[in-house]
Design an enzyme around this catalytic site. Structure first.
Site, PDB file in Angstrom:
ATOM      1  N   LYS A   4      11.901 -31.403 -71.792  1.00 20.77           N
ATOM      2  CA  LYS A   4      12.640 -30.288 -72.391  1.00 20.77           C
ATOM      3  C   LYS A   4      11.719 -29.220 -72.961  1.00 20.77           C
ATOM      4  O   LYS A   4      12.024 -28.582 -73.966  1.00 20.77           O
ATOM      5  CB  LYS A   4      13.623 -30.778 -73.461  1.00 20.77           C
ATOM      6  CG  LYS A   4      14.485 -31.961 -73.042  1.00 20.77           C
ATOM      7  CD  LYS A   4      15.180 -31.753 -71.697  1.00 20.77           C
ATOM      8  CE  LYS A   4      16.175 -30.607 -71.710  1.00 20.77           C
ATOM      9  NZ  LYS A   4      16.870 -30.457 -70.384  1.00 20.77           N
ATOM     10  N   HIS A  17       5.693 -35.524 -66.731  1.00 25.72           N
ATOM     11  CA  HIS A  17       5.811 -35.667 -68.183  1.00 25.72           C
ATOM     12  C   HIS A  17       4.806 -36.699 -68.695  1.00 25.72           C
ATOM     13  O   HIS A  17       4.867 -37.095 -69.865  1.00 25.72           O
ATOM     14  CB  HIS A  17       7.222 -36.121 -68.569  1.00 25.72           C
ATOM     15  CG  HIS A  17       8.301 -35.124 -68.265  1.00 25.72           C
ATOM     16  ND1 HIS A  17       8.134 -33.769 -68.478  1.00 25.72           N
ATOM     17  CD2 HIS A  17       9.562 -35.277 -67.773  1.00 25.72           C
ATOM     18  CE1 HIS A  17       9.248 -33.133 -68.120  1.00 25.72           C
ATOM     19  NE2 HIS A  17      10.116 -34.025 -67.698  1.00 25.72           N
ATOM     20  N   SER A  59      17.392 -30.274 -77.554  1.00 24.17           N
ATOM     21  CA  SER A  59      17.699 -30.164 -76.133  1.00 24.17           C
ATOM     22  C   SER A  59      17.879 -31.540 -75.504  1.00 24.17           C
ATOM     23  O   SER A  59      18.799 -31.768 -74.702  1.00 24.17           O
ATOM     24  CB  SER A  59      16.594 -29.384 -75.419  1.00 24.17           C
ATOM     25  OG  SER A  59      16.940 -29.130 -74.072  1.00 24.17           O
TER      26      SER A  59
END
Length: 295
Positions: free
Chosen positions: A53, A103, A133
């Site tokens: 996010k 990530h 988020s």
């Protein structure tokens, strides 16, 4: 004593979680994470590295346009080049230069990334906005292939903050992730990465696009930077991902929502955190990152 993964599931995370190398990870990713360090890497690969996010879709599309030299959307969703989700065969089919996104923390990446001196773009975002988020995505949508048939998170907002702060969160701790990327020059001496701040992208996207292009050695005319910025505005990129792009690699939710595009703004955390929650967050933030929360 419960593990962090067990704590997260007990608190309302409806995803099978396990502990791997001291971090909470989705069980579905374990086999891939054990072998990802050996994924073949090409010298001209570009890696986009973010915590969840943090503007991954946005920045990935910008990078593709810089490489293409024009404001034209990539054919597929960015999930087509997701390092820890795609198979080696799927990644091998991507044309060079590949723009892989991940990530993962630096220590989890293939060693070849550092050995071959690949270009690495790292985007960091205000931690509180990341949290908000993530909460909205996980608490509002149900993955089509979710065997539980439930939203990914059904616990309370306050418990979600606690999970985020202590690292009991799918994919690992925001703080561990940030610390590793902050210290990358110590782990890999003289390795130059391009560091971006999500908030700076929102403030002056054209300038940040120019910085990325300079880092990649792909300078473009000023009007092209502006065209890329316009094409990658929240509204335009959301439309492109939902209506224009090939949907092969799109992770769908049962309600038909695209899931990834909510507001795309900065400072939304102020609409969610109580004063007490914010103070609790700030205390942990300062302890873990040795800096004062700047937003």
């Amino acid at each position: 004593m419960s593990t962090a993964a067990e704590k997260a599931m007990a608190a309302g995370v409806n995803v099978d979680l396990v502990m791997l190398d001291g971090f909470v990870q989705p069980a579905i990713l374990v086999d891939k994470l054990k072998t990802v360090k050996y994924v073949p890497i090409r010298e001209d690969d570009i890696l986009l590295c973010t915590y969840p996010k943090s503007g991954t879709h946005w920045t990935w599309e910008i990078l593709n346009m810089i490489v293409a030299g024009k404001a034209e959307y990539a054919k597929h969703w960015q999930n087509s080049a997701w390092l820890e989700y795609r198979t080696e065969e799927e990644l091998a089919e991507l044309a060079s230069p590949r723009i892989l996104h991940t990530h993962l923390r630096p220590s989890q990446l293939p060693d070849a990334v550092w050995d071959k001196r690949c270009k690495v773009v790292y985007v960091r975002r205000n931690a509180k906005d990341c949290l908000v988020s993530s909460y909205n995505q996980l608490s509002q949508q149900v993955w089509k292939d979710n065997p539980f048939g439930k939203r990914s998170y059904t616990g309370t907002w306050d418990d979600f903050i606690d999970l985020y702060l202590d690292g009991s969160f799918p994919g690992g701790s925001y703080f561990e992730h940030t610390v590793e990327w902050n210290n990358i020059s110590k782990a890999h001496k003289d390795f130059e990465i391009c560091r971006l701040q999500y908030e700076d992208l929102k403030k002056d996207c054209v300038q940040e696009i120019r910085r990325m292009a300079d880092y990649l050695g792909r300078r473009l005319p000023d009007q092209t930077y502006q065209a890329i910025s316009d094409a990658c505005s929240f509204k335009n990129l959301k439309h492109a991902n939902e209506k224009i792009k090939d949907q092969t690699y799109h992770f769908n939710w049962q309600d038909g929502s695209s899931g990834y595009f909510r507001k795309g703004i900065t400072g939304d955390w102020k609409n969610w955190f109580t004063v007490a929650q914010s103070e609790r967050f700030d205390k942990v933030y300062e302890e873990r990152l040795k800096e004062t929360f700047p937003y």
